[in-house]
Write an enzyme that holds these catalytic residues in place. Sequence first.
Site, PDB file in Angstrom:
ATOM      1  N   CYS A 182      13.126  59.221  -5.507  1.00 33.67           N
ATOM      2  CA  CYS A 182      13.398  59.869  -6.646  1.00 33.67           C
ATOM      3  C   CYS A 182      13.783  58.906  -7.735  1.00 33.67           C
ATOM      4  CB  CYS A 182      14.784  60.631  -6.112  1.00 33.67           C
ATOM      5  SG  CYS A 182      14.466  61.421  -4.581  1.00 33.67           S
TER       6      CYS A 182
ATOM      7  N   ARG B 292       6.599  56.999 -10.472  1.00 37.44           N
ATOM      8  CA  ARG B 292       7.008  57.015  -9.050  1.00 37.44           C
ATOM      9  C   ARG B 292       6.957  58.154  -8.185  1.00 37.44           C
ATOM     10  NH1 ARG B 292      12.115  53.566  -9.146  1.00 37.44           N
ATOM     11  NH2 ARG B 292      12.867  54.687  -7.377  1.00 37.44           N
TER      12      ARG B 292
ATOM     13  N   TRP C  38      11.786  63.710  -5.459  1.00 41.70           N
ATOM     14  CA  TRP C  38      10.827  63.767  -4.289  1.00 41.70           C
ATOM     15  C   TRP C  38      11.095  64.636  -3.199  1.00 41.70           C
ATOM     16  CZ3 TRP C  38       5.639  62.610  -3.681  1.00 41.70           C
ATOM     17  CH2 TRP C  38       5.170  62.290  -2.443  1.00 41.70           C
TER      18      TRP C  38
ATOM     19  N   ASN D 247      19.479  59.561  -4.706  1.00 38.20           N
ATOM     20  CA  ASN D 247      18.499  58.933  -4.125  1.00 38.20           C
ATOM     21  C   ASN D 247      18.693  58.451  -2.754  1.00 38.20           C
ATOM     22  OD1 ASN D 247      16.061  57.667  -3.619  1.00 38.20           O
ATOM     23  ND2 ASN D 247      16.056  56.262  -5.381  1.00 38.20           N
ATOM     24  N   GLY D 248      18.033  58.934  -1.668  1.00 36.11           N
ATOM     25  CA  GLY D 248      18.064  58.379  -0.408  1.00 36.11           C
ATOM     26  C   GLY D 248      18.235  59.611   0.683  1.00 36.11           C
TER      27      GLY D 248
ATOM     28  N   GLU E  85      -7.541  49.932  11.546  1.00 38.94           N
ATOM     29  CA  GLU E  85      -6.979  50.156  10.367  1.00 38.94           C
ATOM     30  C   GLU E  85      -6.877  48.917   9.432  1.00 38.94           C
ATOM     31  OE1 GLU E  85      -5.911  52.288   8.703  1.00 38.94           O
ATOM     32  OE2 GLU E  85      -4.458  51.589   7.246  1.00 38.94           O
TER      33      GLU E  85
ATOM     34  N   LYS F 232      -8.736  48.790   5.821  1.00 40.39           N
ATOM     35  CA  LYS F 232      -7.963  48.201   4.649  1.00 40.39           C
ATOM     36  C   LYS F 232      -8.766  47.106   3.857  1.00 40.39           C
ATOM     37  CE  LYS F 232      -5.729  50.454   4.146  1.00 40.39           C
ATOM     38  NZ  LYS F 232      -5.224  51.576   4.276  1.00 40.39           N
TER      39      LYS F 232
ATOM     40  N   GLU G  81     -11.952  48.628   2.058  1.00 39.33           N
ATOM     41  CA  GLU G  81     -11.874  49.596   1.057  1.00 39.33           C
ATOM     42  C   GLU G  81     -11.354  48.811  -0.153  1.00 39.33           C
ATOM     43  OE1 GLU G  81      -9.081  52.991   1.673  1.00 39.33           O
ATOM     44  OE2 GLU G  81      -7.554  51.686   2.861  1.00 39.33           O
TER      45      GLU G  81
ATOM     46  N   HIS H 201     -22.352  44.526  24.235  1.00 40.71           N
ATOM     47  CA  HIS H 201     -23.412  45.737  24.454  1.00 40.71           C
ATOM     48  C   HIS H 201     -23.880  45.878  22.953  1.00 40.71           C
ATOM     49  CE1 HIS H 201     -22.199  47.258  28.043  1.00 40.71           C
ATOM     50  NE2 HIS H 201     -20.852  47.005  28.010  1.00 40.71           N
TER      51      HIS H 201
ATOM     52  N   LYS I   7      -7.203  58.871  -3.899  1.00 46.67           N
ATOM     53  CA  LYS I   7      -5.784  58.833  -3.043  1.00 46.67           C
ATOM     54  C   LYS I   7      -5.854  59.889  -2.161  1.00 46.67           C
ATOM     55  CE  LYS I   7      -1.738  57.503  -1.743  1.00 46.67           C
ATOM     56  NZ  LYS I   7      -1.906  56.314  -0.815  1.00 46.67           N
TER      57      LYS I   7
HETATM   58  C1  G6P Z   1      -8.008  58.759   1.460  1.00 49.23           C
HETATM   59  C2  G6P Z   1      -6.847  57.883   1.254  1.00 49.23           C
HETATM   60  C3  G6P Z   1      -6.566  57.250   2.621  1.00 49.23           C
HETATM   61  C4  G6P Z   1      -6.103  58.434   3.489  1.00 49.23           C
HETATM   62  C5  G6P Z   1      -6.933  59.746   3.610  1.00 49.23           C
HETATM   63  C6  G6P Z   1      -6.527  60.822   4.189  1.00 49.23           C
HETATM   64  O1  G6P Z   1      -9.231  58.404   2.037  1.00 49.23           O
HETATM   65  O2  G6P Z   1      -7.464  56.955   0.444  1.00 49.23           O
HETATM   66  O3  G6P Z   1      -5.400  56.420   2.547  1.00 49.23           O
HETATM   67  O4  G6P Z   1      -5.875  57.670   4.774  1.00 49.23           O
HETATM   68  O5  G6P Z   1      -7.590  60.022   2.474  1.00 49.23           O
HETATM   69  O6  G6P Z   1      -5.353  61.366   3.350  1.00 49.23           O
HETATM   70  P1  G6P Z   1      -4.105  62.005   3.740  1.00 49.23           P
HETATM   71  O7  G6P Z   1      -3.468  62.332   2.338  1.00 49.23           O
HETATM   72  O8  G6P Z   1      -4.566  63.433   4.359  1.00 49.23           O
HETATM   73  O9  G6P Z   1      -3.366  61.209   4.800  1.00 49.23           O
END
Ligand code: G6P
Length: 612
Positions: free
Chosen positions: A2, A27, A76, A102-103, A484, A488, A491, A507, A607
């Site tokens: 927020c 934000r 938010w 906010n919080g 993960e 990261k 990507e 294998h 995103k």
């Molecule tokens: C996109 C984003 C990822 C995310 C995935 C799933 O690929 O770049 O960071 O993990 O979507 O998105 P969601 O909003 O369902 O977690």
Amino acid sequence: MCGIIGFAGHEEAAPILLDGLARMEYRGYDSAGIAVRSDKWGLQAKKSRGRLETLYGLTHGGADLDGPLGIGHTRWATHGEPSDINAHPHISEGGNVALVHNGIIENYLEIKEWLLQKGVHFVSETDTEVAVQLLEYYYRECDSMLEAVARLIHRIEGSYAFGIICSDYPNALIAARKDAPLILGYGKGCNFIASDVTAIIKYTRDVTYMSDGEIAVVTAESIDVFDTDLTSVTKARSRISWDVSAAEKGGYPHFMFKEIMEQPEAIQNTVSPRIRDGRVVLDKFSMTPEEVRSISRIFIVACGSAYHVGMVCKYTWERLLRRQVEVSLGSEFRYRDPLVDENSLVVIISQSGETLDTMAALREAKRLGGKTLAVVNVVGSSIAREADHVLYTWAGPEIAVATTKAYSTQLALLDLIGLYFADLLGTVSAEEYREILEAVQTLPEKMRVCLEDVQKVQYLASRYFNHDSIFFIGRNLDYAMGLEGSLKLKEISYIHSEAYASGELKHGTISLIEPGTLVVALGTYEALFDKAMSNVVEVKARGAEVLALTTEKFRDRMEKTADCTIVVPDTHPIVQPSLGVVPLQLFAYYVALQRGCDIDKPRNLAKSVTVE
Ligand code: G6P
């Protein structure tokens, strides 16, 4: 998160408040509102769900609200869906106090009960309304707004930044903060409060950062700061040298870095309201104990990093719940005729709550008669609305495409849900329950330790950034975490990277290891550390360069064998991936930085993927 702004001056507050809110749009928010005080009209507030343009329209750019004192807010949603009523400012029942927040107020339900018994009426579902009603209650008792605010912050638990105006105080607004950002801005003939400097940088660069537990009284001419006992505090002023775009990122160069750094706070917000007296308490969770006990099989469905959270969860939940847990990609699950029945729990994990494949998987699970539980960050999103049950991560908005704080809050929340279920199913001992809960509670502080070590990761990134191909290897939870770490890296840095379960090396993958190949060896999972070491030796024997990740307990052994070693604090094995992933995020970040990549908006990625 927020955004808060407050203004005390001699000109009309409303247009300035709207302008400040517009500058904090980055934000993320789902609703917005402002409240202004004038001698003629007292308190006037306007708020609405949706974009700021709606609020501009509603107030004719602020022209409809008179007065030189006011507060504004972009919300938010956390407690209660995005709606006009749940938007801030909230006004007390008596109509003389307006408050933005906010919080998260952790003990709001208990206070709400107490106020309801005293005859107070509530209109919203928010924790914030509890604060404003309690504040009015205290104000009636003591007749001093400053004292009432001090009483309020003694009574509430959780995190807050407050902006408050009262119809009886024509010149002053009051601010208070704990564990949520709030700054005081010194203007010419006016003064401000704001969540971040972007909101006020147009008017002033002279600011004071409020500390936890402080209360400020802000008028056009002065700013006075007090501690919780109302003793005056002298504060230093700072001069902001950032430009606006740096200010949006809180001084960090990228949103991704800012969000990595926000993880301790995001986890704290997500878990601490759900831990009370040594128990997991899931307020308003709609699944009954009988429903939980009827679960015979669990499916976890998600995409991208949320799927990797599911991979970690498979290991942790199978151990805790003694139930079969199957993890599936949304895009696969929806078309594969999964064996879901009425005794199946289908857990859907999504930051955005809008990923199309995940959404389709949720619908398929419902069609097949499964019970669906969504773990989502965006309140009121499609997945949150359609699932039978929902629990939110309270990570705040995530702007960078590559997720970090949403991933880690999902992990932490799933640890709590796992414990909650295991307790109901009788599959966890009292001792292990206590140990895991303690590990989740101490996660924010241990994560801060991981975040202190950025220089070392930065150095390692500068050493390895020009590799073409990087392998992550690990077993069990380390394998899940490696998925993960590898995602990261690829990507945002565009380096080819794969994660393998170390036992699979022989294998096939080991044929790819040649002198100089970089292998990131993950050795944080205590039970299989010896086997992890054997794999390090194997790849080193073929000439690999090994960057290892381990815990304090195994530091010495790993350092003797690997080329370089990153160390994270020890914690309970179930919680360990939450710490281990942090250096992997930082490694990806610094490698991408060295390679000059567009970190917050990597090529070809979005995103939220709302197409198939
Ligand atoms: C996109 C984003 C990822 C995310 C995935 C799933 O690929 O770049 O960071 O993990 O979507 O998105 P969601 O909003 O369902 O977690």
